[in-house]
Design a protein around this motif. Structure first.
Motif, PDB file in Angstrom:
ATOM      1  N   ASP A 290    -119.532 -14.553  14.261  1.00  0.00           N
ATOM      2  CA  ASP A 290    -119.413 -15.419  15.431  1.00  0.00           C
ATOM      3  C   ASP A 290    -119.604 -14.611  16.720  1.00  0.00           C
ATOM      4  O   ASP A 290    -119.857 -13.404  16.697  1.00  0.00           O
ATOM      5  CB  ASP A 290    -118.085 -16.180  15.431  1.00  0.00           C
TER       6      ASP A 290
ATOM      7  N   ALA B 201    -113.291  -9.902  18.060  1.00  0.00           N
ATOM      8  CA  ALA B 201    -112.712 -10.614  16.920  1.00  0.00           C
ATOM      9  C   ALA B 201    -112.339  -9.645  15.805  1.00  0.00           C
ATOM     10  O   ALA B 201    -113.025  -8.657  15.567  1.00  0.00           O
ATOM     11  CB  ALA B 201    -113.698 -11.656  16.389  1.00  0.00           C
TER      12      ALA B 201
ATOM     13  N   ARG C  79    -115.811 -14.450  10.910  1.00  0.00           N
ATOM     14  CA  ARG C  79    -115.331 -13.615  12.013  1.00  0.00           C
ATOM     15  C   ARG C  79    -116.352 -12.535  12.365  1.00  0.00           C
ATOM     16  O   ARG C  79    -116.503 -12.160  13.529  1.00  0.00           O
ATOM     17  CB  ARG C  79    -113.979 -12.992  11.654  1.00  0.00           C
TER      18      ARG C  79
ATOM     19  N   SER D 173    -112.369 -18.226  12.902  1.00  0.00           N
ATOM     20  CA  SER D 173    -113.604 -18.349  13.668  1.00  0.00           C
ATOM     21  C   SER D 173    -113.947 -19.810  13.945  1.00  0.00           C
ATOM     22  O   SER D 173    -113.777 -20.668  13.072  1.00  0.00           O
ATOM     23  CB  SER D 173    -114.760 -17.714  12.897  1.00  0.00           C
TER      24      SER D 173
END
Length: 288
Positions: free
Chosen positions: A173, A178, A170, A236
């Motif tokens: 990415d 996020a 997370r 993710s």
């Protein structure tokens, strides 16, 4: 157990005579409280190939009715494919590997009772969503434990496949906004019973991607169809990218469908259902 199965089978036969698509609910596939499944049979005579569906919900919520989302039942039964949607033991009721054991128990139940249930388990696939996709991935591994079970295909929608890497993925990415870290205990920590950050080996032991990576090259695996949204803030998309690369390195037939703008479910995924059916049809109905 046998009496319950036979009573359910009789009810299933009656339902078949009353409607084009029959549904039998709450069949017991194992000894635990949540070891139940709903069976949807398509119209027509003869045993139907079957997809076992596993719901998502962070391993501790939701249920087998989740199959009703995105028009999946209609798409599968319309293609002549039966659906067995299962509940599994919540992580709040029992820690890992209870959920893995449930997957094996459900596959055994379907295989051992396929003829009576009206399904052809020589043509069987498993489809999971989110945490259910994590369990669906394990189905390709648990079938190696039994000569009687053979999973012919796996469909994984936005699976957390590598539990120790969820937070790092997370953070790394390209998903805007996020959530880089869930407060502990995270769902994956609740699953294994210890904090994942301090116990990566325990997390890896519950991670299907790690188990698949450890297989010998000559171990056969079914084809995989992976689906993930590129805007998923919960799991993710890097998780499915890594999983695809692991399966490719093993020599396994795998494809990854990225849903543009797709989150952790939601808009955009219903359009992928026909693609899933197109993936499954030649595998489960090879003569058509």
């Amino acid at each position: 157990m046998k009496r319950f199965i036979m009573t359910s089978i009789l009810a299933l036969g009656l339902a078949s005579s009353l409607s084009a698509q029959s549904v039998e609910r709450d069949l017991a596939y194992g000894p635990r409280d949540r070891n139940t499944l709903d069976l949807y049979l398509p119209a027509g005579e003869g045993a139907a190939p079957v997809v076992m569906f596993i719901h998502g919900g962070r391993w501790f919520r939701n249920d087998k009715s989740q199959i009703e989302l995105y028009g999946r039942i209609e798409a599968l039964t319309g293609a002549g494919i039966a659906v067995a949607s299962i509940n599994h033991t919540y992580s709040s009721e029992a820690l890992w590997p209870a959920q893995r054991e449930d997957v094996l128990a459900a596959l055994r139940f379907l295989t051992e009772n396929g003829t009576e249930l009206g399904i052809d388990t020589d043509h069987l696939a498993v489809w999971g969503q989110s945490s259910g996709a994590h369990l669906a991935l394990w189905s390709a591994l648990v079938d190696l434990e039994s000569d009687a079970i053979e999973v012919d295909a796996v469909v994984s929608w936005y699976a957390p496949s590598n539990l120790s890497q969820l937070t790092e993925d997370r953070a790394n990415d390209d998903v805007p906004g996020a959530n880089e870290r869930f407060p502990e205990p995270s769902p994956e920590s609740q699953l294994i019973g210890v904090p994942v950050p301090e116990n990566p080996e325990a997390a890896d032991a519950a991670s299907p991607e790690r188990a698949l990576a450890a297989l010998e090259k000559d171990v056969p695996l079914p084809p995989f169809f992976l689906v993930h949204g590129d805007a998923d803030q919960v799991v993710s998309p890097l998780q499915s990218v890594r999983l695809m690369e692991t399966l490719q390195a093993h020599g396994t037939d795998v494809s990854l469908r990225i849903v543009a703008g797709g989150g952790h479910g939601g808009d955009g995924f219903e359009a992928v259902v026909p693609e899933v059916v197109d993936f499954l049809r030649p595998i489960l109905i090879p003569d058509r």
